[in-house]
Design an enzyme around this catalytic site. Structure first.
Site, mmCIF file in Angstrom:
data_model
loop_
_atom_site.group_PDB
_atom_site.id
_atom_site.type_symbol
_atom_site.label_atom_id
_atom_site.label_comp_id
_atom_site.label_asym_id
_atom_site.label_seq_id
_atom_site.Cartn_x
_atom_site.Cartn_y
_atom_site.Cartn_z
ATOM 1 N N ARG A 57 -9.759 16.168 38.899
ATOM 2 C CA ARG A 57 -9.327 15.029 38.088
ATOM 3 C C ARG A 57 -9.024 15.398 36.647
ATOM 4 N NH1 ARG A 57 -12.011 13.359 42.334
ATOM 5 N NH2 ARG A 57 -13.243 15.179 41.838
ATOM 6 N N THR A 58 -9.917 16.134 36.026
ATOM 7 C CA THR A 58 -9.757 16.366 34.587
ATOM 8 C C THR A 58 -8.474 17.153 34.323
ATOM 9 O OG1 THR A 58 -12.143 16.317 34.332
ATOM 10 C CG2 THR A 58 -10.891 17.253 32.509
ATOM 11 N N LYS A 102 -10.594 41.009 33.259
ATOM 12 C CA LYS A 102 -10.540 42.357 32.668
ATOM 13 C C LYS A 102 -11.554 42.498 31.550
ATOM 14 C CE LYS A 102 -5.518 42.450 33.356
ATOM 15 N NZ LYS A 102 -4.254 42.401 32.610
ATOM 16 N N ARG A 133 -11.985 23.824 30.073
ATOM 17 C CA ARG A 133 -13.278 23.653 30.748
ATOM 18 C C ARG A 133 -13.885 25.024 30.939
ATOM 19 N NH1 ARG A 133 -14.255 20.024 36.022
ATOM 20 N NH2 ARG A 133 -14.219 18.476 34.356
ATOM 21 N N HIS A 187 -18.951 16.257 28.172
ATOM 22 C CA HIS A 187 -17.634 16.021 28.779
ATOM 23 C C HIS A 187 -17.075 14.769 28.093
ATOM 24 C CE1 HIS A 187 -14.396 15.859 31.527
ATOM 25 N NE2 HIS A 187 -15.033 15.922 32.684
HETATM 26 C C1 NCD Z 1 -17.465 15.774 36.613
HETATM 27 C C2 NCD Z 1 -17.610 17.096 35.892
HETATM 28 O O1 NCD Z 1 -16.855 18.026 36.133
HETATM 29 O O2 NCD Z 1 -18.492 17.145 35.056
HETATM 30 N N1 NCD Z 1 -16.227 15.579 37.204
HETATM 31 C C3 NCD Z 1 -15.187 15.104 36.442
HETATM 32 O O3 NCD Z 1 -14.784 15.714 35.474
HETATM 33 N N2 NCD Z 1 -14.649 13.929 36.780
HETATM 34 C C4 NCD Z 1 -18.599 15.407 37.472
HETATM 35 C C5 NCD Z 1 -19.139 16.373 38.480
HETATM 36 O O4 NCD Z 1 -18.606 17.463 38.693
HETATM 37 O O5 NCD Z 1 -20.128 16.016 39.113
#
Ligand code: NCD
Length: 309
Positions: free
Chosen positions: A59-60, A88, A109, A137
């Site tokens: 999703r992100t 590397k 991320r 997040h």
């Molecule tokens: C979450 C995350 O990656 O922190 N997912 C997201 O970004 N919607 C939640 C999760 O992984 O449980």
């Protein structure tokens, strides 16, 4: 006063960095984006987003990419560090210094808690934290607030339970910090082993009306929002510890008997066993509509930090 100038060139690293006025301003701009999803827009034409995902994401990453495309911009990046020079031995700082020559904004991320701050320190372009290990997040918290506000009309006055893995779940860390700006009652519901992490408790103390409990059933009738989370398997060093808590809260339609009629069930997704599929078709389920707010919100953030509004 908060206006668009407050955001131009700004990093989005932690909900700790944002006031209520700033959060409300971002949520308003996300609402402005809703008609542009269908109409299309050239607001970010010629701009490039680099999406650097060192950890799994559906999703992100895709909603950042979709948001950039909806505004006429372009996207480069990777969704798998194995295809980048990280394998590397390149450091994060070096990767960021290079990628900023190719792009106007970076969404990232990373499994390390400090990664987003480290990237922001070296980059001269805005860094947006799309998840930094178990720490924070922030864009998820903002989209969650936008979903809540859109559905409920406002955030003040609500009773909200954050349920599940409050120790390792970064979404609930950012959401709890964001909620300290609102007049809400919050239950932190978790097994003893997964209680809300200390630095979050410290940062909400005195500013948020919260109660810690293990008993979801007891608080259930009070709730306007039940925000469930996945137990973060990848953060456990001993699989036996994960097995003990993985099914701590199982929410199905029978469990939801007796809740407020307009209770909304949220989840950042992916869900594993926390919410049964028999909840999906009830009026309580917000989680699949919640994801749409990720696009509106990320459109607004990209436009704001790139100074396009
Ligand atoms: C979450 C995350 O990656 O922190 N997912 C997201 O970004 N919607 C939640 C999760 O992984 O449980």
């Amino acid at each position: 006063m908060v206006d668009t100038a407050s955001f131009k060139g700004r990093d989005i690293i932690s909900m700790r960095d944002f006031s209520r006025e700033e959060i409300d301003f971002i949520l308003d701009r996300a609402t402005d984006m809703i008609p542009l999803v269908e109409k299309g827009s050239d607001l970010l034409r010629g701009k490039i987003l680099a999406a650097l995902f060192f950890e799994p994401s559906t999703r992100t990453r895709l909603s950042f990419e979709s948001a950039m495309c909806r505004l006429g911009g372009s996207v480069i990046g990777f969704a798998e560090p194995k295809v980048s020079s990280v394998v590397k031995g390149e450091t994060l700082s070096d990767t960021i210094k290079v990628v900023e020559s190719y792009s106007d904004v970076i969404a990232m991320r990373h499994p390390s808690e400090d990664a987003a701050r480290i990237a922001a320190d070296v980059a001269s372009i805005p860094i947006i934290n799309g998840g930094s290990g178990p720490w924070e997040h922030p864009t998820q918290a903002l989209l969650d607030l936008h979903a809540i506000r859109t559905t409920k009309g406002n955030i003040d006055g609500l009773t909200i339970a954050l349920v599940g893995d409050l120790l390792y779940g970064r979404t609930v860390h950012s959401l709890a910090i964001a909620l300290r700006n609102y007049d809400v009652k919050v239950y932190f519901v978790s097994p003893k082993q997964l209680k809300m992490r200390d630095d979050v408790i410290k940062d909400v103390a005195g500013r948020l009306d919260y109660v810690e409990t293990e008993d979801l059933r007891k608080v259930l009738p009070d709730l306007d929002i039940l925000y469930a989370t996945r137990v973060q398997k990848e953060r456990f060093s001993d699989p036996a510890d994960y097995d003990k808590v993985k099914d701590a809260y199982l929410i199905d339609s029978t469990f939801l008997k007796g809740v407020k009629r307009d209770l909304k069930v949220m989840h950042p997704l992916p869900r594993i066993t926390e919410i049964s599929t028999d909840v999906d078709d009830t009026a309580h389920a917000l989680y699949f509509r919640q994801v749409k707010h990720g696009v509106f919100l990320r459109m607004a953030l990209l436009a704001l930090v790139l100074g396009a509004l």
